[in-house]
Design a protein around this motif. Structure first.
Motif, PDB file in Angstrom:
ATOM      1  N   ARG A 154      33.966  26.009 -53.364  1.00 37.25           N
ATOM      2  CA  ARG A 154      34.356  25.088 -54.447  1.00 37.25           C
ATOM      3  C   ARG A 154      33.978  23.630 -54.173  1.00 37.25           C
ATOM      4  NH1 ARG A 154      40.315  25.052 -57.305  1.00 37.25           N
ATOM      5  NH2 ARG A 154      39.785  23.638 -58.981  1.00 37.25           N
ATOM      6  N   PRO A 155      34.347  23.050 -53.031  1.00 38.44           N
ATOM      7  CA  PRO A 155      33.952  21.646 -52.805  1.00 38.44           C
ATOM      8  C   PRO A 155      32.442  21.470 -52.657  1.00 38.44           C
ATOM      9  CG  PRO A 155      35.139  22.515 -50.894  1.00 38.44           C
ATOM     10  CD  PRO A 155      35.208  23.549 -51.958  1.00 38.44           C
ATOM     11  N   MET A 156      31.762  22.470 -52.145  1.00 43.71           N
ATOM     12  CA  MET A 156      30.302  22.385 -52.017  1.00 43.71           C
ATOM     13  C   MET A 156      29.666  22.274 -53.401  1.00 43.71           C
ATOM     14  SD  MET A 156      29.770  25.331 -49.099  1.00 43.71           S
ATOM     15  CE  MET A 156      28.005  25.184 -48.951  1.00 43.71           C
ATOM     16  N   LEU A 157      30.116  23.133 -54.322  1.00 44.02           N
ATOM     17  CA  LEU A 157      29.556  23.133 -55.678  1.00 44.02           C
ATOM     18  C   LEU A 157      29.908  21.867 -56.428  1.00 44.02           C
ATOM     19  CD1 LEU A 157      30.334  26.861 -56.401  1.00 44.02           C
ATOM     20  CD2 LEU A 157      28.046  25.859 -56.217  1.00 44.02           C
ATOM     21  N   GLU A 158      31.111  21.357 -56.221  1.00 44.69           N
ATOM     22  CA  GLU A 158      31.514  20.101 -56.865  1.00 44.69           C
ATOM     23  C   GLU A 158      30.673  18.939 -56.352  1.00 44.69           C
ATOM     24  OE1 GLU A 158      35.725  19.892 -56.243  1.00 44.69           O
ATOM     25  OE2 GLU A 158      36.130  21.392 -57.790  1.00 44.69           O
ATOM     26  N   ALA A 159      30.418  18.904 -55.049  1.00 43.05           N
ATOM     27  CA  ALA A 159      29.606  17.833 -54.466  1.00 43.05           C
ATOM     28  C   ALA A 159      28.170  17.886 -54.969  1.00 43.05           C
ATOM     29  CB  ALA A 159      29.633  17.930 -52.940  1.00 43.05           C
ATOM     30  N   LEU A 160      27.664  19.088 -55.220  1.00 46.86           N
ATOM     31  CA  LEU A 160      26.300  19.243 -55.715  1.00 46.86           C
ATOM     32  C   LEU A 160      26.176  18.951 -57.211  1.00 46.86           C
ATOM     33  CD1 LEU A 160      25.381  22.532 -53.871  1.00 46.86           C
ATOM     34  CD2 LEU A 160      24.281  20.324 -53.554  1.00 46.86           C
ATOM     35  N   GLY A 161      27.294  18.980 -57.911  1.00 49.40           N
ATOM     36  CA  GLY A 161      27.235  18.819 -59.362  1.00 49.40           C
ATOM     37  C   GLY A 161      26.681  20.046 -60.052  1.00 49.40           C
ATOM     38  N   ASP A 162      26.835  21.204 -59.424  1.00 50.64           N
ATOM     39  CA  ASP A 162      26.341  22.470 -59.976  1.00 50.64           C
ATOM     40  C   ASP A 162      27.407  23.048 -60.915  1.00 50.64           C
ATOM     41  OD1 ASP A 162      25.392  24.988 -60.520  1.00 50.64           O
ATOM     42  OD2 ASP A 162      25.089  25.569 -58.430  1.00 50.64           O
ATOM     43  N   ASP A 163      27.300  22.715 -62.200  1.00 52.10           N
ATOM     44  CA  ASP A 163      28.331  23.113 -63.164  1.00 52.10           C
ATOM     45  C   ASP A 163      28.414  24.623 -63.345  1.00 52.10           C
ATOM     46  OD1 ASP A 163      29.039  20.495 -63.579  1.00 52.10           O
ATOM     47  OD2 ASP A 163      27.721  20.239 -65.298  1.00 52.10           O
ATOM     48  N   LEU A 164      27.277  25.293 -63.411  1.00 55.04           N
ATOM     49  CA  LEU A 164      27.297  26.742 -63.579  1.00 55.04           C
ATOM     50  C   LEU A 164      27.895  27.429 -62.346  1.00 55.04           C
ATOM     51  CD1 LEU A 164      26.633  29.117 -65.368  1.00 55.04           C
ATOM     52  CD2 LEU A 164      24.332  29.127 -64.400  1.00 55.04           C
ATOM     53  N   GLY A 165      27.509  26.981 -61.168  1.00 55.67           N
ATOM     54  CA  GLY A 165      28.074  27.537 -59.938  1.00 55.67           C
ATOM     55  C   GLY A 165      29.568  27.270 -59.842  1.00 55.67           C
ATOM     56  N   ARG A 166      29.960  26.068 -60.235  1.00 55.24           N
ATOM     57  CA  ARG A 166      31.382  25.721 -60.232  1.00 55.24           C
ATOM     58  C   ARG A 166      32.161  26.598 -61.204  1.00 55.24           C
ATOM     59  NH1 ARG A 166      32.650  21.165 -62.886  1.00 55.24           N
ATOM     60  NH2 ARG A 166      34.886  21.056 -63.053  1.00 55.24           N
ATOM     61  N   ALA A 167      31.580  26.854 -62.367  1.00 50.84           N
ATOM     62  CA  ALA A 167      32.234  27.715 -63.356  1.00 50.84           C
ATOM     63  C   ALA A 167      32.392  29.139 -62.823  1.00 50.84           C
ATOM     64  CB  ALA A 167      31.433  27.726 -64.657  1.00 50.84           C
ATOM     65  N   ARG A 168      31.373  29.643 -62.146  1.00 50.92           N
ATOM     66  CA  ARG A 168      31.468  30.981 -61.550  1.00 50.92           C
ATOM     67  C   ARG A 168      32.554  31.028 -60.488  1.00 50.92           C
ATOM     68  NH1 ARG A 168      27.152  32.337 -58.555  1.00 50.92           N
ATOM     69  NH2 ARG A 168      27.895  34.453 -58.452  1.00 50.92           N
ATOM     70  N   CYS A 169      32.626  29.972 -59.694  1.00 52.48           N
ATOM     71  CA  CYS A 169      33.643  29.903 -58.643  1.00 52.48           C
ATOM     72  C   CYS A 169      35.040  29.871 -59.256  1.00 52.48           C
ATOM     73  CB  CYS A 169      33.396  28.675 -57.773  1.00 52.48           C
ATOM     74  SG  CYS A 169      34.518  28.506 -56.369  1.00 52.48           S
ATOM     75  N   LEU A 170      35.223  29.029 -60.272  1.00 58.02           N
ATOM     76  CA  LEU A 170      36.531  28.923 -60.921  1.00 58.02           C
ATOM     77  C   LEU A 170      36.928  30.227 -61.612  1.00 58.02           C
ATOM     78  CD1 LEU A 170      36.177  25.330 -62.389  1.00 58.02           C
ATOM     79  CD2 LEU A 170      37.725  26.043 -60.543  1.00 58.02           C
ATOM     80  N   ALA A 171      35.967  30.887 -62.244  1.00 57.25           N
ATOM     81  CA  ALA A 171      36.262  32.161 -62.904  1.00 57.25           C
ATOM     82  C   ALA A 171      36.646  33.235 -61.888  1.00 57.25           C
ATOM     83  CB  ALA A 171      35.059  32.614 -63.727  1.00 57.25           C
TER      84      ALA A 171
END
Length: 118
Positions: A70-87
């Motif tokens: 989660r923090p890795m994806l947030e730091a990268l600004g990867d919205d799709l990856g962040r959405a997959r992580c949150l889901a």
């Protein structure tokens, strides 16, 4: 003696240089000049592993991988990856019986990467 003669006459085997191997298979050698994509790949692999662990019933381990991603994806600004992580986190909370947190995380996933409907 014949075997020794054959060995002397046979050309020595040469392995291809690393450049040729990496050109043929880019997974063998990762250039050091792309840390952003490597980090994105690392985070995506953590989410994928967590999803597989959920299927296997390893909820605690899945949560640990998602907490790393989660923090890795947030730091990268990867919205799709962040959405997959949150889901995936929402699915984990639903499995644990925490429907309220699951709904909150699912809503956050939809906000991170809204569905595009034509």
């Amino acid at each position: 003696r014949r075997l020794e003669d054959a060995r002397r006459k046979a050309p020595a085997r040469r392995h291809p240089p690393p450049e040729a191997v990496s050109a043929a298979n880019p997974l063998v050698h990762r250039p050091q000049s792309q840390p952003r994509s490597a980090t994105r790949t690392d985070a995506a692999l953590r989410v994928d592993l967590a999803a597989a662990l959920l299927v296997e019933g390893e909820w605690s381990a899945a949560g640990e991988w998602l907490d790393q991603a989660r923090p890795m994806l947030e730091a990268l600004g990867d919205d799709l990856g962040r959405a997959r992580c949150l889901a995936t986190l929402a699915q984990l909370h639903a499995l644990r019986g925490d429907a309220e947190e699951a709904l909150r995380l699912q809503a956050a996933a939809l906000r991170a990467a809204p569905l595009e409907v034509d």
